[in-house]
Write a protein that holds these residues in place. Sequence first.
Motif, PDB file in Angstrom:
ATOM      1  N   MET A   1      -3.115  20.773  -0.468  1.00  8.98           N
ATOM      2  CA  MET A   1      -2.856  19.486  -1.114  1.00  8.98           C
ATOM      3  C   MET A   1      -4.063  18.574  -0.938  1.00  8.98           C
ATOM      4  O   MET A   1      -4.679  18.132  -1.899  1.00  8.98           O
ATOM      5  N   LEU A   2      -4.447  18.314   0.325  1.00  8.46           N
ATOM      6  CA  LEU A   2      -5.481  17.320   0.573  1.00  8.46           C
ATOM      7  C   LEU A   2      -6.873  17.865   0.245  1.00  8.46           C
ATOM      8  O   LEU A   2      -7.775  17.104  -0.042  1.00  8.46           O
ATOM      9  N   SER A   3      -7.036  19.182   0.259  1.00  9.24           N
ATOM     10  CA  SER A   3      -8.366  19.754   0.063  1.00  9.24           C
ATOM     11  C   SER A   3      -8.863  19.575  -1.370  1.00  9.24           C
ATOM     12  O   SER A   3     -10.060  19.647  -1.618  1.00  9.24           O
ATOM     13  N   ILE A   4      -7.975  19.308  -2.310  1.00  7.56           N
ATOM     14  CA  ILE A   4      -8.426  19.121  -3.691  1.00  7.56           C
ATOM     15  C   ILE A   4      -8.694  17.659  -4.020  1.00  7.56           C
ATOM     16  O   ILE A   4      -9.046  17.317  -5.143  1.00  7.56           O
ATOM     17  N   VAL A   5      -8.556  16.778  -3.018  1.00  5.05           N
ATOM     18  CA  VAL A   5      -8.818  15.361  -3.245  1.00  5.05           C
ATOM     19  C   VAL A   5     -10.329  15.138  -3.286  1.00  5.05           C
ATOM     20  O   VAL A   5     -11.051  15.621  -2.419  1.00  5.05           O
ATOM     21  N   PRO A   6     -10.844  14.428  -4.302  1.00  5.92           N
ATOM     22  CA  PRO A   6     -12.283  14.185  -4.372  1.00  5.92           C
ATOM     23  C   PRO A   6     -12.796  13.487  -3.102  1.00  5.92           C
ATOM     24  O   PRO A   6     -12.067  12.686  -2.507  1.00  5.92           O
ATOM     25  N   LYS A   7     -14.036  13.770  -2.737  1.00  5.17           N
ATOM     26  CA  LYS A   7     -14.644  13.172  -1.551  1.00  5.17           C
ATOM     27  C   LYS A   7     -14.666  11.643  -1.698  1.00  5.17           C
ATOM     28  O   LYS A   7     -14.899  11.122  -2.777  1.00  5.17           O
ATOM     29  N   GLY A   8     -14.420  10.943  -0.601  1.00  3.00           N
ATOM     30  CA  GLY A   8     -14.479   9.490  -0.635  1.00  3.00           C
ATOM     31  C   GLY A   8     -13.242   8.823  -1.192  1.00  3.00           C
ATOM     32  O   GLY A   8     -13.202   7.621  -1.397  1.00  3.00           O
ATOM     33  N   MET A   9     -12.192   9.608  -1.424  1.00  4.53           N
ATOM     34  CA  MET A   9     -10.929   9.083  -1.952  1.00  4.53           C
ATOM     35  C   MET A   9     -10.044   8.652  -0.774  1.00  4.53           C
ATOM     36  O   MET A   9      -9.863   9.427   0.153  1.00  4.53           O
ATOM     37  N   GLY A  10      -9.512   7.460  -0.850  1.00  5.01           N
ATOM     38  CA  GLY A  10      -8.618   7.007   0.214  1.00  5.01           C
ATOM     39  C   GLY A  10      -7.171   7.058  -0.216  1.00  5.01           C
ATOM     40  O   GLY A  10      -6.866   7.176  -1.400  1.00  5.01           O
ATOM     41  N   TRP A  11      -6.269   6.989   0.763  1.00  4.49           N
ATOM     42  CA  TRP A  11      -4.842   6.930   0.461  1.00  4.49           C
ATOM     43  C   TRP A  11      -4.056   6.494   1.690  1.00  4.49           C
ATOM     44  O   TRP A  11      -4.622   6.362   2.781  1.00  4.49           O
ATOM     45  N   ILE A  12      -2.765   6.249   1.476  1.00  2.00           N
ATOM     46  CA  ILE A  12      -1.881   5.815   2.561  1.00  2.00           C
ATOM     47  C   ILE A  12      -0.801   6.866   2.789  1.00  2.00           C
ATOM     48  O   ILE A  12      -0.172   7.335   1.836  1.00  2.00           O
ATOM     49  N   GLU A  13      -0.607   7.244   4.047  1.00  2.00           N
ATOM     50  CA  GLU A  13       0.500   8.110   4.465  1.00  2.00           C
ATOM     51  C   GLU A  13       1.408   7.292   5.375  1.00  2.00           C
ATOM     52  O   GLU A  13       0.921   6.624   6.274  1.00  2.00           O
ATOM     53  N   GLN A 106      -6.411  -2.332   1.423  1.00  2.00           N
ATOM     54  CA  GLN A 106      -7.872  -2.495   1.400  1.00  2.00           C
ATOM     55  C   GLN A 106      -8.559  -1.290   2.020  1.00  2.00           C
ATOM     56  O   GLN A 106      -9.539  -0.776   1.485  1.00  2.00           O
ATOM     57  N   LEU A 107      -8.045  -0.828   3.146  1.00  2.49           N
ATOM     58  CA  LEU A 107      -8.655   0.328   3.822  1.00  2.49           C
ATOM     59  C   LEU A 107      -8.611   1.562   2.925  1.00  2.49           C
ATOM     60  O   LEU A 107      -9.593   2.304   2.827  1.00  2.49           O
ATOM     61  N   ALA A 108      -7.480   1.771   2.267  1.00  3.33           N
ATOM     62  CA  ALA A 108      -7.353   2.930   1.376  1.00  3.33           C
ATOM     63  C   ALA A 108      -8.269   2.774   0.163  1.00  3.33           C
ATOM     64  O   ALA A 108      -8.916   3.739  -0.270  1.00  3.33           O
ATOM     65  N   ASN A 109      -8.359   1.548  -0.370  1.00  5.36           N
ATOM     66  CA  ASN A 109      -9.246   1.300  -1.522  1.00  5.36           C
ATOM     67  C   ASN A 109     -10.711   1.531  -1.177  1.00  5.36           C
ATOM     68  O   ASN A 109     -11.520   1.843  -2.056  1.00  5.36           O
ATOM     69  N   GLU A 110     -11.037   1.351   0.104  1.00  6.25           N
ATOM     70  CA  GLU A 110     -12.417   1.590   0.553  1.00  6.25           C
ATOM     71  C   GLU A 110     -12.689   3.076   0.776  1.00  6.25           C
ATOM     72  O   GLU A 110     -13.773   3.446   1.212  1.00  6.25           O
ATOM     73  N   GLY A 111     -11.708   3.911   0.545  1.00  9.11           N
ATOM     74  CA  GLY A 111     -11.929   5.349   0.663  1.00  9.11           C
ATOM     75  C   GLY A 111     -11.471   5.954   1.969  1.00  9.11           C
ATOM     76  O   GLY A 111     -11.806   7.089   2.293  1.00  9.11           O
ATOM     77  N   ARG A 112     -10.672   5.190   2.732  1.00  5.14           N
ATOM     78  CA  ARG A 112     -10.221   5.704   4.030  1.00  5.14           C
ATOM     79  C   ARG A 112      -8.805   6.286   3.913  1.00  5.14           C
ATOM     80  O   ARG A 112      -7.992   5.806   3.122  1.00  5.14           O
ATOM     81  N   ARG A 113      -8.559   7.296   4.742  1.00  6.57           N
ATOM     82  CA  ARG A 113      -7.208   7.840   4.865  1.00  6.57           C
ATOM     83  C   ARG A 113      -6.476   7.011   5.916  1.00  6.57           C
ATOM     84  O   ARG A 113      -6.902   6.944   7.072  1.00  6.57           O
ATOM     85  N   VAL A 114      -5.384   6.369   5.513  1.00  2.00           N
ATOM     86  CA  VAL A 114      -4.637   5.492   6.415  1.00  2.00           C
ATOM     87  C   VAL A 114      -3.299   6.154   6.730  1.00  2.00           C
ATOM     88  O   VAL A 114      -2.530   6.476   5.819  1.00  2.00           O
ATOM     89  N   ILE A 115      -3.025   6.363   8.009  1.00  7.68           N
ATOM     90  CA  ILE A 115      -1.766   6.978   8.430  1.00  7.68           C
ATOM     91  C   ILE A 115      -1.009   5.957   9.272  1.00  7.68           C
ATOM     92  O   ILE A 115      -1.479   5.546  10.336  1.00  7.68           O
ATOM     93  N   VAL A 116       0.158   5.527   8.788  1.00  8.12           N
ATOM     94  CA  VAL A 116       0.934   4.475   9.443  1.00  8.12           C
ATOM     95  C   VAL A 116       2.269   5.039   9.904  1.00  8.12           C
ATOM     96  O   VAL A 116       2.994   5.647   9.104  1.00  8.12           O
ATOM     97  N   ALA A 117       2.624   4.811  11.164  1.00  5.94           N
ATOM     98  CA  ALA A 117       3.930   5.234  11.670  1.00  5.94           C
ATOM     99  C   ALA A 117       4.722   4.020  12.122  1.00  5.94           C
ATOM    100  O   ALA A 117       4.152   3.070  12.660  1.00  5.94           O
ATOM    101  N   GLY A 118       6.034   4.040  11.887  1.00  2.00           N
ATOM    102  CA  GLY A 118       6.851   2.920  12.350  1.00  2.00           C
ATOM    103  C   GLY A 118       8.315   3.084  12.002  1.00  2.00           C
ATOM    104  O   GLY A 118       8.691   3.995  11.253  1.00  2.00           O
ATOM    105  N   LEU A 119       9.117   2.187  12.550  1.00  2.00           N
ATOM    106  CA  LEU A 119      10.563   2.194  12.296  1.00  2.00           C
ATOM    107  C   LEU A 119      10.826   1.709  10.881  1.00  2.00           C
ATOM    108  O   LEU A 119      10.276   0.699  10.451  1.00  2.00           O
ATOM    109  N   ASP A 120      11.695   2.402  10.159  1.00  2.00           N
ATOM    110  CA  ASP A 120      12.059   1.948   8.818  1.00  2.00           C
ATOM    111  C   ASP A 120      13.309   1.071   8.830  1.00  2.00           C
ATOM    112  O   ASP A 120      13.594   0.383   7.869  1.00  2.00           O
TER     113      ASP A 120
END
Length: 190
Positions: A1-13, A106-120
């Motif tokens: 899944m993640l290996s086909i993401v273009p280099k420098g692409m950010g997202w939120i998990e 903003q972090l994801a738009n800058e091309g970073r992978r953001v992983i957030v954990a927390g209570l829903d």
Amino acid sequence: MLSIVPKGMGWIEVICGPMFSGKTEELIRRLRRAQIARQRVAIFKPRIDVRYDENHIVSHSDQRIPSLVVDTAQEILDLSRQHDAQVVGIDEAQFFDNDLVDVCEQLANEGRRVIVAGLDQDYRARPFEPIPQLLAMAEYITKTLAICVKCGAPASRTQRITPSKELVLVGAADAYEARCRRCYEPPENA
Ligand code: ADP
Ligand code: ZN
């Protein structure tokens, strides 16, 4: 899944669920793999959660990974940029205010992978900001379940077992337990 993401692409998990469901374990697992891949990883937790350790994220199963303690979401943005982090990990997201949503964007738009954990959900089983908004913004969502301590079913709720009415009451097995939908008892006057 993640290996086909273009280099420098950010997202939120987002990794969410009740207490004891393995959110922190899963966050640590993903961050360790990023470190093994020699990516620049920045890991944060809110100052309110220094229960077990000031300098590490610690799971209930005592897994740990070094982290920075911050007071605000803005600090996460500043420090991630300073370190030019490729991967940003954030634990206990429910202890930050809704600024965290913009910061993750903003972090994801800058091309970073953001992983957030927390209570829903909070102890009254109501949506617990900012995770609900982050779920709407995220590319990838993982909902973890614990084991109900009453009946052994998959547990999506956090039962507070002390009488406090504070929304934020930092504690672990002394103050909370995992319950399924059937065994969960809403607190009185909630
Ligand atoms: P979270 O971050 O969701 O609170 P952690 O990752 O810190 O969860 O801890 C998960 C660990 O908690 C499990 O691997 C298990 O060892 C322990 N644990 C304690 N009580 C329970 C429970 N009721 N259901 C599942 N795991 C539990
Ligand atoms: Zn149950």
